[in-house]
Motif scaffolding. Structure first.
Motif, PDB file in Angstrom:
ATOM      1  N   PHE A 239     -17.217 -29.122  86.628  1.00 43.02           N
ATOM      2  CA  PHE A 239     -18.487 -29.772  86.288  1.00 43.02           C
ATOM      3  C   PHE A 239     -18.688 -29.790  84.768  1.00 43.02           C
ATOM      4  CE2 PHE A 239     -20.234 -28.506  90.669  1.00 43.02           C
ATOM      5  CZ  PHE A 239     -19.943 -29.764  91.189  1.00 43.02           C
ATOM      6  N   ALA A 240     -18.329 -28.689  84.114  1.00 42.12           N
ATOM      7  CA  ALA A 240     -18.454 -28.616  82.662  1.00 42.12           C
ATOM      8  C   ALA A 240     -17.532 -29.623  81.984  1.00 42.12           C
ATOM      9  CB  ALA A 240     -18.134 -27.198  82.180  1.00 42.12           C
ATOM     10  N   LEU A 241     -16.329 -29.768  82.526  1.00 44.95           N
ATOM     11  CA  LEU A 241     -15.391 -30.762  81.988  1.00 44.95           C
ATOM     12  C   LEU A 241     -15.995 -32.160  82.080  1.00 44.95           C
ATOM     13  CD1 LEU A 241     -11.564 -30.851  82.720  1.00 44.95           C
ATOM     14  CD2 LEU A 241     -12.902 -32.935  82.553  1.00 44.95           C
ATOM     15  N   ALA A 242     -16.550 -32.474  83.239  1.00 45.00           N
ATOM     16  CA  ALA A 242     -17.135 -33.805  83.444  1.00 45.00           C
ATOM     17  C   ALA A 242     -18.333 -34.029  82.528  1.00 45.00           C
ATOM     18  CB  ALA A 242     -17.547 -33.975  84.902  1.00 45.00           C
ATOM     19  N   LEU A 243     -19.211 -33.022  82.407  1.00 39.41           N
ATOM     20  CA  LEU A 243     -20.397 -33.182  81.569  1.00 39.41           C
ATOM     21  C   LEU A 243     -20.027 -33.301  80.103  1.00 39.41           C
ATOM     22  CD1 LEU A 243     -23.443 -33.340  81.320  1.00 39.41           C
ATOM     23  CD2 LEU A 243     -23.522 -30.824  81.246  1.00 39.41           C
ATOM     24  N   GLY A 244     -19.068 -32.492  79.653  1.00 40.47           N
ATOM     25  CA  GLY A 244     -18.613 -32.592  78.275  1.00 40.47           C
ATOM     26  C   GLY A 244     -18.081 -33.978  77.965  1.00 40.47           C
ATOM     27  N   PHE A 245     -17.317 -34.522  78.904  1.00 40.23           N
ATOM     28  CA  PHE A 245     -16.768 -35.874  78.749  1.00 40.23           C
ATOM     29  C   PHE A 245     -17.883 -36.917  78.665  1.00 40.23           C
ATOM     30  CE2 PHE A 245     -15.249 -39.801  80.829  1.00 40.23           C
ATOM     31  CZ  PHE A 245     -14.204 -40.131  79.981  1.00 40.23           C
ATOM     32  N   ILE A 246     -18.837 -36.834  79.572  1.00 34.23           N
ATOM     33  CA  ILE A 246     -19.927 -37.817  79.633  1.00 34.23           C
ATOM     34  C   ILE A 246     -20.811 -37.752  78.392  1.00 34.23           C
ATOM     35  CG2 ILE A 246     -22.053 -38.427  80.877  1.00 34.23           C
ATOM     36  CD1 ILE A 246     -20.589 -37.509  83.450  1.00 34.23           C
ATOM     37  N   LEU A 247     -21.122 -36.531  77.936  1.00 32.48           N
ATOM     38  CA  LEU A 247     -21.988 -36.382  76.772  1.00 32.48           C
ATOM     39  C   LEU A 247     -21.360 -36.993  75.519  1.00 32.48           C
ATOM     40  CD1 LEU A 247     -23.322 -32.739  77.289  1.00 32.48           C
ATOM     41  CD2 LEU A 247     -24.661 -34.855  77.392  1.00 32.48           C
ATOM     42  N   VAL A 248     -20.078 -36.729  75.305  1.00 31.27           N
ATOM     43  CA  VAL A 248     -19.405 -37.279  74.126  1.00 31.27           C
ATOM     44  C   VAL A 248     -19.252 -38.789  74.257  1.00 31.27           C
ATOM     45  CG1 VAL A 248     -17.286 -37.263  72.760  1.00 31.27           C
ATOM     46  CG2 VAL A 248     -18.205 -35.121  73.646  1.00 31.27           C
ATOM     47  N   LEU A 249     -18.930 -39.237  75.454  1.00 30.36           N
ATOM     48  CA  LEU A 249     -18.794 -40.674  75.688  1.00 30.36           C
ATOM     49  C   LEU A 249     -20.106 -41.396  75.403  1.00 30.36           C
ATOM     50  CD1 LEU A 249     -16.208 -42.095  76.636  1.00 30.36           C
ATOM     51  CD2 LEU A 249     -17.201 -42.240  78.925  1.00 30.36           C
ATOM     52  N   GLY A 250     -21.218 -40.769  75.782  1.00 23.08           N
ATOM     53  CA  GLY A 250     -22.516 -41.371  75.532  1.00 23.08           C
ATOM     54  C   GLY A 250     -22.968 -41.265  74.094  1.00 23.08           C
ATOM     55  N   ALA A 251     -22.511 -40.226  73.397  1.00 21.12           N
ATOM     56  CA  ALA A 251     -22.928 -40.022  72.012  1.00 21.12           C
ATOM     57  C   ALA A 251     -22.241 -40.978  71.045  1.00 21.12           C
ATOM     58  CB  ALA A 251     -22.657 -38.576  71.593  1.00 21.12           C
ATOM     59  N   GLY A 252     -21.027 -41.414  71.393  1.00 21.09           N
ATOM     60  CA  GLY A 252     -20.256 -42.261  70.490  1.00 21.09           C
ATOM     61  C   GLY A 252     -20.966 -43.526  70.049  1.00 21.09           C
ATOM     62  N   PRO A 253     -21.452 -44.354  70.987  1.00 21.09           N
ATOM     63  CA  PRO A 253     -22.117 -45.601  70.585  1.00 21.09           C
ATOM     64  C   PRO A 253     -23.404 -45.380  69.785  1.00 21.09           C
ATOM     65  CG  PRO A 253     -21.455 -45.681  72.886  1.00 21.09           C
ATOM     66  CD  PRO A 253     -21.267 -44.259  72.439  1.00 21.09           C
ATOM     67  N   VAL A 254     -23.954 -44.180  69.845  1.00 23.21           N
ATOM     68  CA  VAL A 254     -25.158 -43.867  69.078  1.00 23.21           C
ATOM     69  C   VAL A 254     -24.797 -43.358  67.686  1.00 23.21           C
ATOM     70  CG1 VAL A 254     -27.235 -42.438  68.960  1.00 23.21           C
ATOM     71  CG2 VAL A 254     -26.464 -43.329  71.169  1.00 23.21           C
ATOM     72  N   LEU A 255     -23.841 -42.423  67.636  1.00 20.80           N
ATOM     73  CA  LEU A 255     -23.522 -41.770  66.373  1.00 20.80           C
ATOM     74  C   LEU A 255     -22.699 -42.640  65.430  1.00 20.80           C
ATOM     75  CD1 LEU A 255     -23.639 -39.165  64.663  1.00 20.80           C
ATOM     76  CD2 LEU A 255     -21.518 -38.446  65.794  1.00 20.80           C
TER      77      LEU A 255
ATOM     78  N   MET B 217     -20.204 -34.953  67.697  1.00 18.60           N
ATOM     79  CA  MET B 217     -20.159 -35.356  69.096  1.00 18.60           C
ATOM     80  C   MET B 217     -19.468 -34.294  69.940  1.00 18.60           C
ATOM     81  SD  MET B 217     -18.814 -39.181  68.172  1.00 18.60           S
ATOM     82  CE  MET B 217     -18.126 -39.463  69.792  1.00 18.60           C
ATOM     83  N   ILE B 218     -18.365 -33.778  69.415  1.00 15.45           N
ATOM     84  CA  ILE B 218     -17.580 -32.801  70.164  1.00 15.45           C
ATOM     85  C   ILE B 218     -18.377 -31.528  70.402  1.00 15.45           C
ATOM     86  CG2 ILE B 218     -15.507 -31.364  70.094  1.00 15.45           C
ATOM     87  CD1 ILE B 218     -14.159 -33.567  68.444  1.00 15.45           C
ATOM     88  N   ILE B 219     -19.022 -31.013  69.347  1.00 21.04           N
ATOM     89  CA  ILE B 219     -19.768 -29.767  69.486  1.00 21.04           C
ATOM     90  C   ILE B 219     -20.950 -29.957  70.420  1.00 21.04           C
ATOM     91  CG2 ILE B 219     -21.419 -29.991  67.588  1.00 21.04           C
ATOM     92  CD1 ILE B 219     -19.296 -26.884  68.235  1.00 21.04           C
ATOM     93  N   LEU B 220     -21.569 -31.126  70.390  1.00 20.16           N
ATOM     94  CA  LEU B 220     -22.674 -31.422  71.311  1.00 20.16           C
ATOM     95  C   LEU B 220     -22.194 -31.331  72.752  1.00 20.16           C
ATOM     96  CD1 LEU B 220     -25.554 -32.658  71.955  1.00 20.16           C
ATOM     97  CD2 LEU B 220     -24.406 -34.883  71.886  1.00 20.16           C
ATOM     98  N   GLY B 221     -21.085 -31.986  73.045  1.00 18.78           N
ATOM     99  CA  GLY B 221     -20.578 -32.022  74.408  1.00 18.78           C
ATOM    100  C   GLY B 221     -20.131 -30.669  74.915  1.00 18.78           C
ATOM    101  N   LEU B 222     -19.324 -29.960  74.114  1.00 22.21           N
ATOM    102  CA  LEU B 222     -18.751 -28.707  74.631  1.00 22.21           C
ATOM    103  C   LEU B 222     -19.776 -27.580  74.696  1.00 22.21           C
ATOM    104  CD1 LEU B 222     -17.773 -26.194  72.523  1.00 22.21           C
ATOM    105  CD2 LEU B 222     -16.344 -28.032  71.652  1.00 22.21           C
ATOM    106  N   VAL B 223     -20.703 -27.522  73.742  1.00 23.84           N
ATOM    107  CA  VAL B 223     -21.695 -26.443  73.767  1.00 23.84           C
ATOM    108  C   VAL B 223     -22.710 -26.652  74.887  1.00 23.84           C
ATOM    109  CG1 VAL B 223     -23.614 -25.378  72.510  1.00 23.84           C
ATOM    110  CG2 VAL B 223     -21.443 -25.798  71.346  1.00 23.84           C
ATOM    111  N   LEU B 224     -23.247 -27.871  75.001  1.00 23.18           N
ATOM    112  CA  LEU B 224     -24.232 -28.127  76.054  1.00 23.18           C
ATOM    113  C   LEU B 224     -23.629 -27.967  77.441  1.00 23.18           C
ATOM    114  CD1 LEU B 224     -26.378 -31.128  74.728  1.00 23.18           C
ATOM    115  CD2 LEU B 224     -26.973 -28.707  74.853  1.00 23.18           C
ATOM    116  N   ALA B 225     -22.428 -28.509  77.643  1.00 19.41           N
ATOM    117  CA  ALA B 225     -21.777 -28.394  78.948  1.00 19.41           C
ATOM    118  C   ALA B 225     -21.503 -26.932  79.288  1.00 19.41           C
ATOM    119  CB  ALA B 225     -20.479 -29.197  78.962  1.00 19.41           C
ATOM    120  N   THR B 226     -21.127 -26.146  78.284  1.00 20.99           N
ATOM    121  CA  THR B 226     -20.873 -24.724  78.511  1.00 20.99           C
ATOM    122  C   THR B 226     -22.154 -23.991  78.882  1.00 20.99           C
ATOM    123  OG1 THR B 226     -19.008 -24.723  76.955  1.00 20.99           O
ATOM    124  CG2 THR B 226     -20.018 -22.600  77.464  1.00 20.99           C
ATOM    125  N   LEU B 227     -23.224 -24.245  78.147  1.00 21.44           N
ATOM    126  CA  LEU B 227     -24.490 -23.560  78.407  1.00 21.44           C
ATOM    127  C   LEU B 227     -25.079 -23.927  79.764  1.00 21.44           C
ATOM    128  CD1 LEU B 227     -26.189 -23.755  74.888  1.00 21.44           C
ATOM    129  CD2 LEU B 227     -25.188 -21.743  75.989  1.00 21.44           C
TER     130      LEU B 227
END
Length: 314
Positions: free
Chosen positions: A5-21, A55-65
């Motif tokens: 689940f963490a892998l999937a969420l990390g992937f989704i968060l970064v994927l979603g952050a890209g077009p914004v950042l 983007m990376i730190i957003l995805g991995l930290v949030l998914a981990t927490l």
């Protein structure tokens, strides 16, 4: 299951952050300056947005927490990751905003890494044992703290050196983190397995924007943080020897720079056409994508070898 689940969420968060950042970094003109002494083919990348490590730190930290149980060991690992993220962010800020292409001086960066390592050594409450394949763990005593500093500084710098081609660092870290996810799960360390899995997902999401031709670079903001992940899981599982196997690509990248410097300073001759070693293969005529895929493959083989070593040597 939480790791997946963490892998999937990390992937989704970064994927979603890209077009914004990415458009915001373009607007702020946070473009990468390319070293003149690097391969000439890289000059076309000048101006590509950097600091994608946000983007990376957003995805991995949030998914981990979200999916990991909050333990002292988890927060110790996240301290290492976030500490190196901050150090990399400062370095990138100096390069991009202050327009000083070299960023932090080497001694300043080393001092920051040393402080993080010492704080972990002093306040981490870690046992002093070292896992050795086919043997009982040995108690290193006070020497463990020197090993901790060496592994943390060496690993973060090695991953940083690997970040030189589109998708190279993000892909090799994803591979290494995947195998460490399996190792951590087998060792009964679910929090570190979740962190490793979140890192895999975040790196794969970042590859959507970082694969050749890259739309964004991770910068030291990302590479130092990812190096922090690898160092943290290696140290907290006491598998520093295994880390050198699974992270074989990072070891080779770092050694190529060390060998090049020693050879040139002692004999005036270069062993490689250019270091780190991925540039050597570029100058030998390999395309950038070929170098990346070969290094990914080597990283995967090293991961399989490391996993086999762990299983057989336990």
């Amino acid at each position: 299951m939480n790791a997946l689940f963490a892998l999937a969420l990390g992937f989704i968060l970064v994927l979603g952050a890209g077009p914004v950042l990415i458009p915001q970094l373009h607007r702020l003109k946070f473009g990468q300056s390319i070293r003149e002494e690097g391969p000439q083919s890289h000059q076309a990348k000048s101006g590509t947005p950097t600091m994608g490590g946000l983007m990376i730190i957003l995805g991995l930290v949030l998914a981990t927490l979200v999916f990991a149980q909050w333990t002292l060991e988890l927060f110790l690992a996240l301290f290492v990751v976030v500490g190196h993220f901050i150090l990399g962010f400062i370095d990138d800020y100096i390069k991009v905003v202050k327009k000083q292409n070299l960023g932090l001086k080497a001694r300043q960066k080393f001092l920051g890494q040393l402080i993080i390592a010492v704080l972990v050594a002093v306040y981490g409450g870690l046992q002093n044992d070292l896992w050795i394949p086919f043997c009982e763990n040995i108690d290193l005593g006070f020497l463990f703290y020197f090993l901790l500093v060496f592994v943390m500084v060496g690993t973060t710098n090695a991953v940083n050196l690997t970040d030189g081609l589109d998708g190279l660092a993000s892909g090799t870290v994803a591979v290494a983190a995947f195998f460490y996810m399996l190792v951590c799960a087998a060792m009964g360390k679910p929090e570190l397995a979740v962190l490793s899995a979140a890192t895999v997902g975040a790196c794969l999401g970042f590859l959507k924007f970082n694969y050749h031709p890259a739309k964004i670079f991770m910068g030291d903001t990302g590479s130092l943080a990812l190096g922090g992940v690898m160092a943290a899981v290696g140290i907290l599982t006491h598998t520093e020897i295994l880390l050198a196997v699974i992270g074989f690509v990072f070891v080779c990248e770092a050694l190529s720079v060390i060998i090049q410097v020693i050879s040139f300073q002692s004999t005036g001759k270069r062993v490689f056409l250019m270091s780190p070693v991925h540039h050597h293969f570029e100058l030998k005529g390999w395309s950038e994508t070929k170098v990346v895929w070969v290094f990914w493959t080597v990283g995967f083989i090293a991961g399989v070898a490391g996993l086999a070593l762990f299983v057989l040597g336990a």
